[in-house]
Design a protein around this motif. Structure first.
Motif, PDB file in Angstrom:
ATOM      1  N   UNK A 272      11.633  -3.270 -17.645  1.00  0.00           N
ATOM      2  CA  UNK A 272      11.142  -4.363 -16.824  1.00  0.00           C
ATOM      3  C   UNK A 272      11.527  -3.972 -15.294  1.00  0.00           C
ATOM      4  N   UNK A 273      10.558  -4.253 -14.405  1.00  0.00           N
ATOM      5  CA  UNK A 273      10.621  -3.806 -13.121  1.00  0.00           C
ATOM      6  C   UNK A 273      10.285  -4.785 -12.215  1.00  0.00           C
ATOM      7  N   UNK A 274      10.884  -4.593 -10.925  1.00  0.00           N
ATOM      8  CA  UNK A 274      10.479  -5.561 -10.010  1.00  0.00           C
ATOM      9  C   UNK A 274       9.389  -5.050  -9.264  1.00  0.00           C
ATOM     10  N   UNK A 275       8.506  -5.862  -8.892  1.00  0.00           N
ATOM     11  CA  UNK A 275       7.344  -5.268  -8.090  1.00  0.00           C
ATOM     12  C   UNK A 275       6.877  -6.311  -6.969  1.00  0.00           C
ATOM     13  N   UNK A 276       5.734  -5.615  -6.245  1.00  0.00           N
ATOM     14  CA  UNK A 276       5.236  -6.437  -5.258  1.00  0.00           C
ATOM     15  C   UNK A 276       3.726  -6.612  -5.255  1.00  0.00           C
ATOM     16  N   UNK A 277       2.814  -7.599  -5.300  1.00  0.00           N
ATOM     17  CA  UNK A 277       1.299  -7.594  -5.357  1.00  0.00           C
ATOM     18  C   UNK A 277       0.830  -8.346  -4.278  1.00  0.00           C
ATOM     19  N   UNK A 278       0.471  -7.638  -3.350  1.00  0.00           N
ATOM     20  CA  UNK A 278       0.999  -6.893  -2.470  1.00  0.00           C
ATOM     21  C   UNK A 278       2.135  -7.169  -1.836  1.00  0.00           C
ATOM     22  N   UNK A 279       2.427  -8.387  -1.397  1.00  0.00           N
ATOM     23  CA  UNK A 279       3.553  -8.762  -0.623  1.00  0.00           C
ATOM     24  C   UNK A 279       4.316 -10.043  -1.823  1.00  0.00           C
TER      25      UNK A 279
ATOM     26  N   UNK B  89      13.329   4.286  -4.503  1.00  0.00           N
ATOM     27  CA  UNK B  89      12.287   4.798  -4.970  1.00  0.00           C
ATOM     28  C   UNK B  89      11.542   3.556  -5.417  1.00  0.00           C
ATOM     29  N   UNK B  90      10.333   3.856  -5.267  1.00  0.00           N
ATOM     30  CA  UNK B  90       9.341   3.275  -5.746  1.00  0.00           C
ATOM     31  C   UNK B  90       7.889   4.074  -5.864  1.00  0.00           C
ATOM     32  N   UNK B  91       7.091   3.220  -6.762  1.00  0.00           N
ATOM     33  CA  UNK B  91       5.550   3.839  -7.052  1.00  0.00           C
ATOM     34  C   UNK B  91       4.607   3.027  -6.818  1.00  0.00           C
ATOM     35  N   UNK B  92       3.316   3.173  -6.258  1.00  0.00           N
ATOM     36  CA  UNK B  92       2.224   2.307  -6.170  1.00  0.00           C
ATOM     37  C   UNK B  92       1.160   2.597  -7.150  1.00  0.00           C
ATOM     38  N   UNK B  93       0.327   1.770  -7.335  1.00  0.00           N
ATOM     39  CA  UNK B  93      -1.002   1.793  -8.256  1.00  0.00           C
ATOM     40  C   UNK B  93      -1.828   0.814  -7.818  1.00  0.00           C
ATOM     41  N   UNK B  94      -3.189   0.861  -8.260  1.00  0.00           N
ATOM     42  CA  UNK B  94      -4.006  -0.098  -8.423  1.00  0.00           C
ATOM     43  C   UNK B  94      -4.432  -0.636  -9.457  1.00  0.00           C
ATOM     44  N   UNK B  95      -4.704  -2.019  -9.526  1.00  0.00           N
ATOM     45  CA  UNK B  95      -5.089  -2.827 -10.810  1.00  0.00           C
ATOM     46  C   UNK B  95      -6.507  -2.473 -10.999  1.00  0.00           C
ATOM     47  N   UNK B  96      -6.640  -1.939 -12.293  1.00  0.00           N
ATOM     48  CA  UNK B  96      -8.169  -1.428 -12.566  1.00  0.00           C
ATOM     49  C   UNK B  96      -8.770  -2.490 -13.678  1.00  0.00           C
ATOM     50  N   UNK B  97      -7.939  -3.073 -14.347  1.00  0.00           N
ATOM     51  CA  UNK B  97      -8.309  -4.136 -15.312  1.00  0.00           C
ATOM     52  C   UNK B  97      -7.281  -5.242 -15.512  1.00  0.00           C
ATOM     53  N   UNK B  98      -7.898  -6.642 -15.924  1.00  0.00           N
ATOM     54  CA  UNK B  98      -6.751  -7.690 -16.209  1.00  0.00           C
ATOM     55  C   UNK B  98      -7.223  -8.458 -17.418  1.00  0.00           C
ATOM     56  N   UNK B  99      -6.278  -8.604 -18.063  1.00  0.00           N
ATOM     57  CA  UNK B  99      -6.754  -9.471 -19.440  1.00  0.00           C
ATOM     58  C   UNK B  99      -5.508 -10.548 -19.526  1.00  0.00           C
TER      59      UNK B  99
ATOM     60  N   UNK C 283      -2.880  -0.289 -14.632  1.00  0.00           N
ATOM     61  CA  UNK C 283      -2.644   0.258 -13.291  1.00  0.00           C
ATOM     62  C   UNK C 283      -2.922   1.810 -13.299  1.00  0.00           C
ATOM     63  N   UNK C 284      -3.597   1.854 -12.305  1.00  0.00           N
ATOM     64  CA  UNK C 284      -3.840   3.752 -12.002  1.00  0.00           C
ATOM     65  C   UNK C 284      -2.986   3.983 -10.953  1.00  0.00           C
ATOM     66  N   UNK C 285      -1.956   4.950 -11.258  1.00  0.00           N
ATOM     67  CA  UNK C 285      -0.951   5.207  -9.770  1.00  0.00           C
ATOM     68  C   UNK C 285      -1.875   5.883  -8.911  1.00  0.00           C
ATOM     69  N   UNK C 286      -1.305   5.491  -7.493  1.00  0.00           N
ATOM     70  CA  UNK C 286      -1.771   6.335  -6.559  1.00  0.00           C
ATOM     71  C   UNK C 286      -1.708   7.774  -6.352  1.00  0.00           C
ATOM     72  N   UNK C 287      -0.396   8.120  -7.035  1.00  0.00           N
ATOM     73  CA  UNK C 287      -0.122   9.617  -7.293  1.00  0.00           C
ATOM     74  C   UNK C 287       0.730   9.593  -8.459  1.00  0.00           C
TER      75      UNK C 287
END
Length: 92
Positions: free
Chosen positions: A14-21, A59-69, A75-79
């Motif tokens: 379980x991670x904390x995240x921001x989508x986008x803020x 440390x954090x990492x970012x990605x883009x949501x590519x599908x939602x169900x 999520x596809x990571x930016x890097x």
């Protein structure tokens, strides 16, 4: 159908995240070096949104949501996920 280039590993992290803020918590259902599948608690995301996962204070990492169900999303990571991030997540 697009084929994955890296294997995914099941997790229950379980991670904390921001989508986008908007702050949220997400369960990493599975993860690879290039993406993951998440289940969101009490939150919703839209396809195309950027999500920032917080591993720890530094440390954090970012990605883009590519599908939602429902409350799950892909999520596809930016890097590619770094070896250091994999180690902190105890996946290495």
């Amino acid at each position: 159908m697009q084929t994955r280039t890296t294997n995914r590993q099941g997790t229950n992290i379980v991670l904390n995240c921001r989508v986008p803020v908007q702050r949220a918590q997400a369960l990493l259902c599975d993860i690879s070096l290039t993406g993951c599948r998440i289940e969101l608690f009490d939150s919703y995301v839209n396809k195309g949104s950027t999500v920032f996962f917080e591993i720890d204070e530094k440390n954090e990492f970012a990605g883009q949501i590519v599908w939602v169900r429902g409350n799950e999303a892909g999520v596809r990571f930016m890097h590619r996920l770094s070896p250091a991030a994999m180690q902190v997540l105890e996946l290495a």
